[in-house]
Scaffold this active site. Structure first.
Site, PDB file in Angstrom:
ATOM      1  N   ASN A  42     -13.113   0.945 -47.953  1.00 21.95           N
ATOM      2  CA  ASN A  42     -14.478   0.987 -47.176  1.00 21.95           C
ATOM      3  C   ASN A  42     -15.371  -0.188 -47.492  1.00 21.95           C
ATOM      4  O   ASN A  42     -15.428  -0.786 -48.334  1.00 21.95           O
ATOM      5  CB  ASN A  42     -15.234   2.312 -47.322  1.00 21.95           C
ATOM      6  N   ILE A  43     -15.945  -0.615 -46.446  1.00 21.89           N
ATOM      7  CA  ILE A  43     -16.905  -1.905 -46.495  1.00 21.89           C
ATOM      8  C   ILE A  43     -18.105  -1.415 -45.462  1.00 21.89           C
ATOM      9  O   ILE A  43     -18.275  -1.030 -44.486  1.00 21.89           O
ATOM     10  CB  ILE A  43     -16.280  -3.123 -45.467  1.00 21.89           C
ATOM     11  N   GLU A  44     -19.418  -1.475 -46.419  1.00 24.86           N
ATOM     12  CA  GLU A  44     -20.569  -1.078 -46.038  1.00 24.86           C
ATOM     13  C   GLU A  44     -21.493  -2.005 -45.517  1.00 24.86           C
ATOM     14  O   GLU A  44     -21.170  -3.280 -45.601  1.00 24.86           O
ATOM     15  CB  GLU A  44     -21.066  -0.199 -47.242  1.00 24.86           C
ATOM     16  N   GLU A  55      -9.719   4.009 -44.691  1.00 23.20           N
ATOM     17  CA  GLU A  55      -8.471   4.314 -43.880  1.00 23.20           C
ATOM     18  C   GLU A  55      -8.148   3.557 -42.651  1.00 23.20           C
ATOM     19  O   GLU A  55      -7.404   3.300 -42.208  1.00 23.20           O
ATOM     20  CB  GLU A  55      -8.359   5.887 -43.755  1.00 23.20           C
TER      21      GLU A  55
HETATM   22  N1  THU Z   1     -15.571   6.739 -46.151  1.00 26.92           N
HETATM   23  C1  THU Z   1     -14.543   6.402 -46.103  1.00 26.92           C
HETATM   24  O1  THU Z   1     -13.984   5.517 -46.331  1.00 26.92           O
HETATM   25  N2  THU Z   1     -13.407   7.435 -45.722  1.00 26.92           N
HETATM   26  C2  THU Z   1     -13.803   8.420 -45.337  1.00 26.92           C
HETATM   27  O2  THU Z   1     -12.966   9.400 -44.697  1.00 26.92           O
HETATM   28  C3  THU Z   1     -14.979   9.175 -45.740  1.00 26.92           C
HETATM   29  C4  THU Z   1     -16.252   8.187 -45.963  1.00 26.92           C
HETATM   30  C5  THU Z   1     -16.633   6.053 -46.607  1.00 26.92           C
HETATM   31  C6  THU Z   1     -17.792   5.671 -45.575  1.00 26.92           C
HETATM   32  C7  THU Z   1     -18.842   5.117 -46.467  1.00 26.92           C
HETATM   33  O3  THU Z   1     -18.665   3.741 -46.812  1.00 26.92           O
HETATM   34  C8  THU Z   1     -18.595   5.985 -47.933  1.00 26.92           C
HETATM   35  O4  THU Z   1     -17.272   6.593 -47.792  1.00 26.92           O
HETATM   36  C9  THU Z   1     -19.723   7.280 -47.866  1.00 26.92           C
HETATM   37  O5  THU Z   1     -19.555   7.996 -46.898  1.00 26.92           O
END
Ligand code: THU
Length: 133
Positions: A42-44, A55
Site C-alpha cells: 500500500n502506498i499512501e 493488493e
Molecule cells: N489497505 C490495503 O492495502 N489493503 C486492504 O485491503 C485494506 C486497506 C491499506 C489502505 C491504507 O493504506 C491502509 O491499509 C489503511 O486502510
C-alpha cells in the site's frame, strides 16, 4: 509454489509499504503461470483518497508486465492483523474483474494464520462487465 512461500513474498513486499498516515502496512504477491511473482504494497498520500492498497498495486504491477487474468494463479495478501488480512471492498471488485475464478486468494497475517478463498467468495453477486451489456 506453496501458500506459505507466496505469503513470504507478500511480507517482503510489505516492507516497501509507504503508510505514514495509517501506520498499517499491507503487502501482496501475485504468482503468474510462468512462475513470476509480482509484488505490491500500500502506498499512501497526504491527500488520503489517493491511497492505493497493496493488493491492487500487485495486480496492476502484473498487468503492466503483460500478465492476463487467466495467467494469475494466486494472490497472497498479508498485514499485521489479529485475523487474516481481509481485502477492502474496492480491492474485492478489482480482484473479481482482473483475476479469474480459479485464482487462489491467500489471506494471511504475521502470526502465520492462512485462509485461502476465491474471488467469488470475497464478492458474491458482484457488478461486472456482464451488467454493462
Ligand atoms: N489497505 C490495503 O492495502 N489493503 C486492504 O485491503 C485494506 C486497506 C491499506 C489502505 C491504507 O493504506 C491502509 O491499509 C489503511 O486502510
Amino acid at each position: 509454489m506453496n501458500e506459505k512461500l507466496l505469503l513470504e513474498k507478500a511480507k517482503e513486499a510489505r516492507e516497501l509499504s509507504y503508510s505514514p498516515y495509517s501506520h498499517f502496512a499491507v503487502g501482496a504477491a501475485l504468482l503468474s503461470r510462468d512462475g513470476t511473482i509480482y509484488k505490491g504494497a500500500n502506498i499512501e498520500n497526504a491527500s488520503y483518497p489517493l491511497c492505493m492498497c497493496g493488493e491492487r498495486n500487485a495486480i496492476y504491477n502484473a498487468y503492466m508486465h503483460g500478465v492476463k487474468k487467466e495467467d494469475i494463479l494466486a494472490l497472497a495478501i498479508v498485514a499485521d492483523t489479529d485475523n487474516v488480512c481481509s481485502p477492502c471492498g474496492a480491492c474485492r471488485q478489482v480482484i473479481c474483474e482482473l483475476c479469474n475464478d480459479e485464482t487462489k486468494i491467500i489471506l494471511g497475517n504475521l502470526k502465520g494464520d492462512i485462509k485461502v478463498v476465491t474471488p467469488k467468495d470475497l464478492l458474491p453477486f458482484s457488478f461486472s462487465s456482464e451488467d454493462l451489456k
